[in-house]
Design an enzyme around this catalytic site. Structure first.
Site, PDB file in Angstrom:
ATOM      1  N   HIS A   1      -1.222   0.707  -9.919  1.00  0.00           N
ATOM      2  CA  HIS A   1      -1.878  -0.283  -9.043  1.00  0.00           C
ATOM      3  C   HIS A   1      -2.407  -1.464  -9.866  1.00  0.00           C
ATOM      4  O   HIS A   1      -3.618  -1.734  -9.888  1.00  0.00           O
ATOM      5  CB  HIS A   1      -3.011   0.371  -8.236  1.00  0.00           C
ATOM      6  CG  HIS A   1      -3.366  -0.410  -6.993  1.00  0.00           C
ATOM      7  ND1 HIS A   1      -3.732   0.164  -5.819  1.00  0.00           N
ATOM      8  CD2 HIS A   1      -3.404  -1.756  -6.761  1.00  0.00           C
ATOM      9  CE1 HIS A   1      -3.994  -0.766  -4.917  1.00  0.00           C
ATOM     10  NE2 HIS A   1      -3.790  -1.956  -5.481  1.00  0.00           N
TER      11      HIS A   1
ATOM     12  N   ARG B   1       0.851  -1.183   0.000  1.00  0.00           N
ATOM     13  CA  ARG B   1       0.000   0.000   0.000  1.00  0.00           C
ATOM     14  C   ARG B   1       0.891   1.239   0.000  1.00  0.00           C
ATOM     15  O   ARG B   1       1.993   1.230   0.561  1.00  0.00           O
ATOM     16  CB  ARG B   1      -0.901   0.030   1.236  1.00  0.00           C
ATOM     17  CG  ARG B   1      -2.097  -0.911   1.165  1.00  0.00           C
ATOM     18  CD  ARG B   1      -3.149  -0.418   0.174  1.00  0.00           C
ATOM     19  NE  ARG B   1      -4.311  -1.302   0.084  1.00  0.00           N
ATOM     20  CZ  ARG B   1      -4.470  -2.258  -0.823  1.00  0.00           C
ATOM     21  NH1 ARG B   1      -3.536  -2.488  -1.731  1.00  0.00           N
ATOM     22  NH2 ARG B   1      -5.584  -2.979  -0.851  1.00  0.00           N
TER      23      ARG B   1
HETATM   24  P1  NDP Z   1      -2.175 -11.771   4.149  1.00  0.00           P
HETATM   25  O1  NDP Z   1      -3.000 -11.294   5.277  1.00  0.00           O
HETATM   26  O2  NDP Z   1      -2.418 -13.121   3.584  1.00  0.00           O
HETATM   27  O3  NDP Z   1      -0.625 -11.730   4.575  1.00  0.00           O
HETATM   28  C1  NDP Z   1      -0.111 -10.666   5.302  1.00  0.00           C
HETATM   29  C2  NDP Z   1       1.312 -11.001   5.712  1.00  0.00           C
HETATM   30  O4  NDP Z   1       1.885  -9.852   6.333  1.00  0.00           O
HETATM   31  C3  NDP Z   1       1.387 -12.150   6.698  1.00  0.00           C
HETATM   32  O5  NDP Z   1       2.540 -12.931   6.452  1.00  0.00           O
HETATM   33  C4  NDP Z   1       1.542 -11.426   8.044  1.00  0.00           C
HETATM   34  O6  NDP Z   1       2.244 -12.160   9.013  1.00  0.00           O
HETATM   35  C5  NDP Z   1       2.380 -10.244   7.614  1.00  0.00           C
HETATM   36  N1  NDP Z   1       2.257  -9.123   8.553  1.00  0.00           N
HETATM   37  C6  NDP Z   1       1.149  -8.423   8.876  1.00  0.00           C
HETATM   38  N2  NDP Z   1       1.438  -7.489   9.799  1.00  0.00           N
HETATM   39  C7  NDP Z   1       2.749  -7.609  10.075  1.00  0.00           C
HETATM   40  C8  NDP Z   1       3.640  -6.955  10.961  1.00  0.00           C
HETATM   41  N3  NDP Z   1       3.236  -5.974  11.765  1.00  0.00           N
HETATM   42  N4  NDP Z   1       4.933  -7.354  10.981  1.00  0.00           N
HETATM   43  C9  NDP Z   1       5.350  -8.370  10.202  1.00  0.00           C
HETATM   44  N5  NDP Z   1       4.565  -9.040   9.337  1.00  0.00           N
HETATM   45  C10 NDP Z   1       3.269  -8.663   9.278  1.00  0.00           C
HETATM   46  O7  NDP Z   1      -2.298 -10.650   3.013  1.00  0.00           O
HETATM   47  P2  NDP Z   1      -2.091 -10.839   1.440  1.00  0.00           P
HETATM   48  O8  NDP Z   1      -0.798 -11.546   1.221  1.00  0.00           O
HETATM   49  O9  NDP Z   1      -3.323 -11.381   0.814  1.00  0.00           O
HETATM   50  O10 NDP Z   1      -1.991  -9.317   0.962  1.00  0.00           O
HETATM   51  C11 NDP Z   1      -1.009  -8.457   1.476  1.00  0.00           C
HETATM   52  C12 NDP Z   1      -1.265  -7.057   0.966  1.00  0.00           C
HETATM   53  O11 NDP Z   1      -0.955  -6.966  -0.412  1.00  0.00           O
HETATM   54  C13 NDP Z   1      -2.748  -6.594   1.025  1.00  0.00           C
HETATM   55  O12 NDP Z   1      -3.114  -6.209   2.321  1.00  0.00           O
HETATM   56  C14 NDP Z   1      -2.732  -5.466   0.065  1.00  0.00           C
HETATM   57  O13 NDP Z   1      -2.365  -4.285   0.757  1.00  0.00           O
HETATM   58  C15 NDP Z   1      -1.624  -5.826  -0.919  1.00  0.00           C
HETATM   59  N6  NDP Z   1      -2.158  -6.141  -2.247  1.00  0.00           N
HETATM   60  C16 NDP Z   1      -1.778  -5.347  -3.290  1.00  0.00           C
HETATM   61  C17 NDP Z   1      -2.250  -5.590  -4.548  1.00  0.00           C
HETATM   62  C18 NDP Z   1      -1.775  -4.782  -5.711  1.00  0.00           C
HETATM   63  O14 NDP Z   1      -2.328  -4.903  -6.814  1.00  0.00           O
HETATM   64  N7  NDP Z   1      -0.749  -3.947  -5.547  1.00  0.00           N
HETATM   65  C19 NDP Z   1      -3.209  -6.675  -4.801  1.00  0.00           C
HETATM   66  C20 NDP Z   1      -3.507  -7.479  -3.636  1.00  0.00           C
HETATM   67  C21 NDP Z   1      -3.003  -7.214  -2.397  1.00  0.00           C
HETATM   68  P3  NDP Z   1       1.656 -13.549   9.622  1.00  0.00           P
HETATM   69  O15 NDP Z   1       1.652 -14.534   8.460  1.00  0.00           O
HETATM   70  O16 NDP Z   1       2.648 -13.945  10.645  1.00  0.00           O
HETATM   71  O17 NDP Z   1       0.295 -13.236  10.127  1.00  0.00           O
END
Ligand code: NDP
Length: 312
Positions: free
Chosen positions: A275, A227
């Site tokens: 995006h 983001r």
């Molecule tokens: P998920 O919820 O599946 O994965 C999120 C990951 O981030 C997990 O591994 C989580 O850790 C980790 N995480 C969250 N908070 C923290 C933190 N404070 N410190 C360390 N690690 C953290 O999300 P997705 O993979 O589905 O999507 C991720 C992001 O990608 C979306 O939220 C969106 O913003 C972005 N996105 C962008 C797109 C684009 O076109 N540019 C399209 C789709 C998504 P844990 O596994 O340990 O919980």
């Protein structure tokens, strides 16, 4: 009871969602469009594509919100979102595959030094630069979820030395993985290419900042697919001008579309993408969203259940 489709969508996008959702609406129920909803009391499910803040609170009997986007930061940011409502985000394997392609394209772009060759072409310069192979290139991925994991596996399959970072400890992966605050240093220390795939939460907002850039090897490249608000824009500009970073590929921005006056547009070391890393396709997403609706109603486990306290 009825299901409402709500969000800031252009007319054509609304129509596409409506068409792809319609075959999955249970018999005897209706799919209402938010602007035309006749009985808000009858709505218990919302299919949400970033509705304006306040909209969801206007359905008094709402129980479940299925986001039609993978990221739920804007949805959860709504201060009026009722606390008792269950929220799920979209988990669509087709989107993850698209993200893999987007992340690989951006990684190879910087790995194969295409920014430098594009600059050389501009000056009609024929010069072959030293080219490290993938097995000598360290790539780190922030976020190891639905998007980060397949991206990590695909880059590892190409031969890159991949590390990933997430919130919780895990031992179920062959990717070199670290977690939490101490694990971040481990992920950053040798990252010549850093890919951000974190969700935007109170804990991750502004994480791509000068302090983080200082922990990367000099000349690293940044790829932000998460983001826009993960990035401190001014810190990136400083890091590029001081050569701390060599290039940034940015797919997401604080304000989208990126305003025409923004310095990123004309910066020679920044690649701006509108995006597009992984866009939602209603054809694949609509049936998955409705499967989750059915699971919610049946009391079965939900795919992409959002923790309101963690923010993802
Ligand atoms: P998920 O919820 O599946 O994965 C999120 C990951 O981030 C997990 O591994 C989580 O850790 C980790 N995480 C969250 N908070 C923290 C933190 N404070 N410190 C360390 N690690 C953290 O999300 P997705 O993979 O589905 O999507 C991720 C992001 O990608 C979306 O939220 C969106 O913003 C972005 N996105 C962008 C797109 C684009 O076109 N540019 C399209 C789709 C998504 P844990 O596994 O340990 O919980």
């Amino acid at each position: 009871m009825s299901i409402v489709l709500t969000g800031e969508l252009a007319a054509a996008a609304y129509e596409s969602w409506r068409q792809h959702l319609a075959p999955h609406i249970p018999a005897g129920e209706s799919l209402e469009l938010s602007g035309q909803c006749r009985d808000k009391n009858a709505v218990e499910i919302a299919l949400a594509a970033n509705p304006p803040w306040g909209e969801l609170a206007s359905y008094p009997n709402l129980r479940f919100v299925q986001s039609l986007w993978a990221g739920v930061d804007r949805l959860l940011g709504d201060p009026t979102l009722p606390k008792n409502v269950t929220v799920a985000r979209l988990v669509d394997p087709a989107m993850a595959q698209s993200m893999v392609e987007g992340a690989i394209a951006a990684t190879l772009f910087v790995h194969r030094q295409l920014p430098a060759y594009l600059r050389q072409q501009h000056h009609r310069t024929w010069r072959q630069l030293p080219q490290p192979v993938a097995s000598h290139r360290n790539v780190s991925i922030l976020g190891f979820g639905q998007m980060g994991q397949p991206v990590a596996r695909a880059l590892a399959a190409l031969g890159f030395r991949v590390r990933a970072w997430g919130q919780h400890p895990r031992s179920d992966t062959t990717i070199v993985y670290s977690s939490g605050e101490p694990g971040l240093q481990h992920a950053l220390a040798e990252a010549q290419i850093l890919i951000n795939l974190l969700p935007l939460t109170p804990a991750t907002i502004g994480i791509l900042n000068a302090q983080l850039f200082a922990q990367l090897p000099k000349g690293a490249a940044l790829i932000n697919l998460g983001r826009g608000a993960h990035l401190q824009d001014d810190d990136l500009l400083d890091a590029l001008s001081s050569e701390r970073l060599s290039h940034a590929v940015l797919d997401v921005f604080h304000k989208e579309p990126l305003p025409g006056s923004h310095p990123f547009w004309i910066h020679p070391q920044i690649t701006v993408l509108p995006h597009v890393a992984a866009t939602t396709d209603p054809a694949t997403a609509a049936p998955l969203a409705m499967q989750n609706v059915a699971a919610f109603r049946a009391g079965r486990p939900l795919t992409g259940l959002v923790s309101r306290s963690l923010g993802y």
